[in-house]
Write a protein that holds these residues in place. Structure first.
Motif, PDB file in Angstrom:
ATOM      1  N   ALA A 147       0.868  -1.179   0.000  1.00  0.00           N
ATOM      2  CA  ALA A 147       0.000   0.000   0.000  1.00  0.00           C
ATOM      3  C   ALA A 147       0.902   1.225   0.000  1.00  0.00           C
ATOM      4  CB  ALA A 147      -0.916  -0.005   1.226  1.00  0.00           C
ATOM      5  N   PRO A 148       0.416   2.369  -0.448  1.00  0.00           N
ATOM      6  CA  PRO A 148       1.253   3.576  -0.443  1.00  0.00           C
ATOM      7  C   PRO A 148       1.724   3.913   0.967  1.00  0.00           C
ATOM      8  CG  PRO A 148      -0.715   3.913  -1.773  1.00  0.00           C
ATOM      9  CD  PRO A 148      -0.919   2.617  -1.045  1.00  0.00           C
ATOM     10  N   THR A 149       2.959   4.344   1.078  1.00  0.00           N
ATOM     11  CA  THR A 149       3.469   4.793   2.367  1.00  0.00           C
ATOM     12  C   THR A 149       3.064   6.245   2.588  1.00  0.00           C
ATOM     13  OG1 THR A 149       5.565   5.594   1.465  1.00  0.00           O
ATOM     14  CG2 THR A 149       5.462   3.277   2.110  1.00  0.00           C
ATOM     15  N   PRO A 150       2.950   6.690   3.826  1.00  0.00           N
ATOM     16  CA  PRO A 150       2.680   8.115   4.071  1.00  0.00           C
ATOM     17  C   PRO A 150       3.856   8.967   3.599  1.00  0.00           C
ATOM     18  CG  PRO A 150       2.342   6.771   6.056  1.00  0.00           C
ATOM     19  CD  PRO A 150       3.036   5.907   5.062  1.00  0.00           C
ATOM     20  N   SER A 151       3.589  10.178   3.175  1.00  0.00           N
ATOM     21  CA  SER A 151       4.668  11.107   2.845  1.00  0.00           C
ATOM     22  C   SER A 151       5.451  11.412   4.116  1.00  0.00           C
ATOM     23  CB  SER A 151       4.108  12.399   2.248  1.00  0.00           C
ATOM     24  OG  SER A 151       3.502  12.146   0.999  1.00  0.00           O
ATOM     25  N   LYS A 152       6.771  11.446   4.014  1.00  0.00           N
ATOM     26  CA  LYS A 152       7.596  11.676   5.199  1.00  0.00           C
ATOM     27  C   LYS A 152       8.881  12.371   4.790  1.00  0.00           C
ATOM     28  CE  LYS A 152       9.729   7.095   4.797  1.00  0.00           C
ATOM     29  NZ  LYS A 152      10.053   5.830   5.479  1.00  0.00           N
ATOM     30  N   SER A 153       9.564  12.932   5.772  1.00  0.00           N
ATOM     31  CA  SER A 153      10.903  13.482   5.587  1.00  0.00           C
ATOM     32  C   SER A 153      11.677  13.217   6.867  1.00  0.00           C
ATOM     33  CB  SER A 153      10.847  14.981   5.281  1.00  0.00           C
ATOM     34  OG  SER A 153      10.260  15.687   6.348  1.00  0.00           O
ATOM     35  N   HIS A 154      12.968  12.991   6.733  1.00  0.00           N
ATOM     36  CA  HIS A 154      13.796  12.692   7.901  1.00  0.00           C
ATOM     37  C   HIS A 154      15.244  13.006   7.558  1.00  0.00           C
ATOM     38  CE1 HIS A 154      14.920   8.956   5.793  1.00  0.00           C
ATOM     39  NE2 HIS A 154      13.632   8.835   5.516  1.00  0.00           N
ATOM     40  N   ARG A 155      16.122  12.880   8.544  1.00  0.00           N
ATOM     41  CA  ARG A 155      17.528  13.190   8.335  1.00  0.00           C
ATOM     42  C   ARG A 155      18.181  12.200   7.382  1.00  0.00           C
ATOM     43  NH1 ARG A 155      17.593  13.934  14.197  1.00  0.00           N
ATOM     44  NH2 ARG A 155      18.207  11.767  14.324  1.00  0.00           N
ATOM     45  N   GLY A 156      19.303  12.615   6.816  1.00  0.00           N
ATOM     46  CA  GLY A 156      20.163  11.704   6.082  1.00  0.00           C
ATOM     47  C   GLY A 156      19.773  11.504   4.630  1.00  0.00           C
TER      48      GLY A 156
END
Length: 239
Positions: A147-156
């Motif tokens: 299923a589609p993953t939620p939009s996200k942002s994180h380090r690296g």
């Protein structure tokens, strides 16, 4: 290691040796002097001075070692190695978790059943692969993308390699379709998500974060990403 033991060992090793060890670590992470200076909140001149083997304050050495994820006792040890161990993961010992229920570490997260037929249709299953105790700097995982993953942002930075099936990577309003053998490598501080285009996708996902314990790492990553984007726009304009 107690403070007095560290200071004595630092004097015994000498600043030329310690400076070269920190230089190796900086190169290992692909950091410029400016980037390390921003991360550690010390001046570029201080880093350059130490890397040339010139003396600096002991506390400065501690701050730089911490920024590079090097323990004090390891920095002043007689035998210094950036990599200290090898981790092996056997194919029959995989553990699966639901990314939707992940609580920051596998030890705090509930495991999925070993039989995939028992997984919830809404689950985002992933299995951590072999990794040293690197405090989150390098995290390889297998993902069953259903299923589609939620939009996200994180380090690296993040690397994705498609093993089976077809998927779409949506990165900062751009969409890229990927099939078996295709891969993507990107700054993870920008919004991104994965969308399966077939019934199921098997994906190798690796997250690389040189500074997992520092909020400055996210700011540094975002600054790099924006600088690269600005450079790409300028290059497109010249073309």
């Amino acid at each position: 290691m107690r403070s007095e033991e560290f200071h004595a060992a630092l004097r015994e090793r000498g600043f030329p040796t310690i400076g070269q060890r920190l230089l190796r670590a900086r190169h290992f992470y692909g950091l410029s002097v400016r980037e390390l200076a921003d991360q550690a909140q010390v001046s570029k001149n201080t880093i350059t001075r130490l890397e040339k083997g010139l003396p600096v304050h002991d506390q400065t050495v501690i701050v730089l070692a911490r920024a590079l994820n090097i323990r004090r006792d390891r920095l002043v040890a007689a035998d210094f190695h950036l990599e200290e161990s090898v981790a092996i993961a056997r194919a029959d010992s995989g553990r699966w978790f639901d990314a939707n229920l992940y609580r920051g570490s596998v030890s705090n997260s509930p495991e999925l059943p070993s039989d995939p037929r028992e997984w919830s249709p809404d689950a985002l299953p992933f299995s951590p692969l072999a990794s040293r105790d690197s405090k989150g700097r390098f995290n390889p995982n297998l993902m069953h993308l259903r299923a589609p993953t939620p939009s996200k942002s994180h380090r690296g930075e993040e690397f994705a390699y498609v093993l089976n099936g077809r998927m779409r990577l949506v990165f900062d309003d751009h969409a890229y379709e990927l099939g078996p053998g295709d891969s993507a490598f990107f700054w993870a501080a920008e919004s991104h998500r994965y969308e399966p285009l077939t019934e199921e996708v098997l994906l190798l996902s690796i997250v690389i974060d040189p500074f997992p314990d520092s909020a400055r790492g996210l700011r540094l990553t975002r600054a790099r990403s924006r600088a690269n984007a600005a450079g790409n726009r300028a290059a497109s304009g010249r073309g």
